[in-house]
Design an enzyme around this catalytic site. Structure first.
Site, short mmCIF file in Angstrom:
data_model
loop_
_atom_site.label_atom_id
_atom_site.label_comp_id
_atom_site.label_asym_id
_atom_site.label_seq_id
_atom_site.Cartn_x
_atom_site.Cartn_y
_atom_site.Cartn_z
N SER A 270 69.58 23.31 104.22
CA SER A 270 69.15 21.52 103.60
C SER A 270 67.78 21.18 103.13
CB SER A 270 69.65 20.66 104.65
OG SER A 270 70.02 19.87 104.19
N HIS A 411 78.68 20.12 106.16
CA HIS A 411 76.99 20.03 105.96
C HIS A 411 76.79 20.72 107.08
CE1 HIS A 411 73.18 19.52 103.91
NE2 HIS A 411 72.32 19.35 105.25
C1 GTR Z 1 69.58 14.59 103.83
C2 GTR Z 1 69.02 14.78 102.48
C3 GTR Z 1 69.87 16.33 101.94
C4 GTR Z 1 69.49 16.95 102.74
C5 GTR Z 1 69.19 17.08 104.20
C6 GTR Z 1 69.45 17.93 105.65
O1 GTR Z 1 69.67 12.95 104.05
O2 GTR Z 1 69.35 13.17 101.78
O3 GTR Z 1 68.75 16.43 100.90
O4 GTR Z 1 68.17 17.69 102.65
O5 GTR Z 1 69.46 16.09 104.31
O6 GTR Z 1 67.88 18.06 105.20
O7 GTR Z 1 69.87 17.97 106.20
#
Ligand code: GTR
Length: 435
Positions: A270, A411
């Site tokens: 991420s 995610h």
């Molecule tokens: C989210 C962000 C993403 C991603 C994520 C993370 O909120 O919008 O770009 O990087 O965080 O780091 O888990």
């Protein structure tokens, strides 16, 4: 003093500029509006050509790529997106080192505090290394930053807690921004330490908050304060600071003799995947780069208007990219670069891009397409990229020098991802001895 004040003023401005500030890290459900999940609404776009130089000439061989176009693109990303990493020397000391047997004889655990000093400012990063116990001589390694402290990557009670600022979370015992032992092992599934060490690789990690606390006003407490100066819009920010730290940890690994740098794989999930790509683009000692669900500002094409957008990320996280990047809010077509070119900066080193089916925010298709388009640069080196032009079905990994898979699920970094990364590393580095 004045410089420190200017850092604080800049940070305060960044805070004001942020209409929505996300304290909850990685909470994909809590995303704000201002994004698109409808494929039919993705407008037509034209990607910049990684093989066309600023003077209009075409890159036809790897030498021209390495000597002309690669530096040009690095410079464009520094100026327009991530900010410029300063070259100035910093005094680095190993403030303390601990080395003990760990994980029931499977590994030894090395912990070292690297302290940085410059212009009277001091910062530090605590590095945790698990070395396979059976290792003879330098070993291959996976290096990556972690989100909540070294103690969260494994329940091992010997891991030293971070002393720098951490996000409060009362339910997990974190108050007053101080790390809590209650979080030991919290992210263990994301690290798979026994599995990685069992396959013959060292695990190297450090807490990203040691380098830049992930908040809009984090700059004054970050390593950027070591380089005191008046800040301009093209200056570096959190992503730059995290990648700078990865390079400093790599300096330490090089001097320690524990790790075979020719087999050093850098990974990040991420926002830390975004940092891993930028670190890997700049520092060619990272022999392999793995981007896990890195999304917007990472592997996902910015011009493919799907999931998180440039404006959304700059609004939620004004401290990640540089000031100049804000001019591309709702204006991606004007960017002189796009993310396939960031991926291409890793060439000819092996690169792996991974997505997840339920991670639409990160635009899995845009991540695949960037990996696909980076292939034009790998071809200059006689290397094959992902090998297909359509995104593969879930859990059908593809690719040669550029690997790609779409995991089923949310995610995250799961065991499935690690199995693929370990196989990819074995394939490109050769299996670690004795495995
Ligand atoms: C989210 C962000 C993403 C991603 C994520 C993370 O909120 O919008 O770009 O990087 O965080 O780091 O888990």
């Amino acid at each position: 003093m004045t410089n420190c004040r200017s850092l604080r003023r800049f940070a305060a401005l960044a805070l004001l500029a942020s209409s929505v500030l996300f304290s909850a890290m990685e909470d994909a459900e809590a995303q704000p509006a201002g994004f698109n999940y409808d494929e039919s609404k993705v407008p037509a776009y034209t990607l910049p050509d990684p093989l066309t130089c600023l003077d209009g000439s075409k890159v036809a061989d790897s030498k021209t790529w390495l000597t002309k176009r690669r530096p040009e693109l690095l410079n464009l990303f520094a100026e327009h997106v991530q900010g410029r990493t300063p070259k100035g020397d910093v005094t680095v000391r190993e403030e303390w080192v601990q080395h003990e047997p760990a994980l029931n004889g499977l590994a030894s655990r090395k912990q070292v505090r690297l302290s940085f000093e410059r212009n009277g400012v001091k910062r530090h990063v605590d590095v945790l290394v698990y070395l396979p116990a059976k290792a003879r001589g330098p070993v291959p390694a996976f290096i990556g930053l972690n989100f909540s402290g070294n103690h969260t990557v494994h329940a091992d009670p010997g891991i030293i807690l971070p002393t720098s600022w951490v996000q409060n979370d009362a339910k997990k015992g974190v108050t007053n921004n101080l790390a809590s032992a209650q979080m030991r092992g919290e992210s263990a599934t994301r690290w798979q330490v026994e599995k990685v060490v069992g396959r013959g690789y060292a695990v190297v990690t450090a807490y990203y908050g040691d380098l830049f606390p992930d908040r809009a006003d984090g700059m004054a407490d970050s390593v950027i304060a070591l380089f005191q100066k008046e800040l301009s819009p093209s200056d570096w920010n959190a992503i730059g600071a995290w990648s700078w730290g990865l390079s400093r940890i790599t300096d330490y690994l090089a001097s320690s003799g524990d790790i075979d740098l020719k087999r050093l794989a850098l990974h990040g999930h991420s926002r830390l995947g975004k940092a891993a790509l930028w670190a890997g683009a700049q520092d060619q000692r990272f022999a392999m780069v793995i981007s896990n669900d890195s999304g917007e500002g990472g592997a996902a094409l910015a011009r493919r208007w799907f999931g998180e957008t440039t404006k959304r990320i700059n609004t939620s996280f004004p401290h990640w990219f540089n000031g100049a990047f804000k001019q591309y809010n709702d204006n991606e077509a004007k960017m002189p670069v796009d993310q396939h070119e960031l991926l291409a900066l890793i060439a000819p080193r092996p690169l792996y891009v991974a997505s997840a089916t339920e991670d639409q925010w990160a635009d899995p298709k845009g991540e695949f397409l960037a990996a696909y388009h980076a292939g034009a640069v790998y071809a200059l080196f006689g290397k094959k990229g992902v090998g297909i032009s359509e995104q593969p079905a879930p859990e059908k990994p593809v690719g040669d020098a550029v690997g790609y898979h779409l995991r089923v699920g949310k995610h995250d970094i799961a065991e499935y991802d690690w199995d693929r990364y370990l196989d990819f590393a074995d394939r490109h580095f050769g299996k670690p001895s004795g495995k």
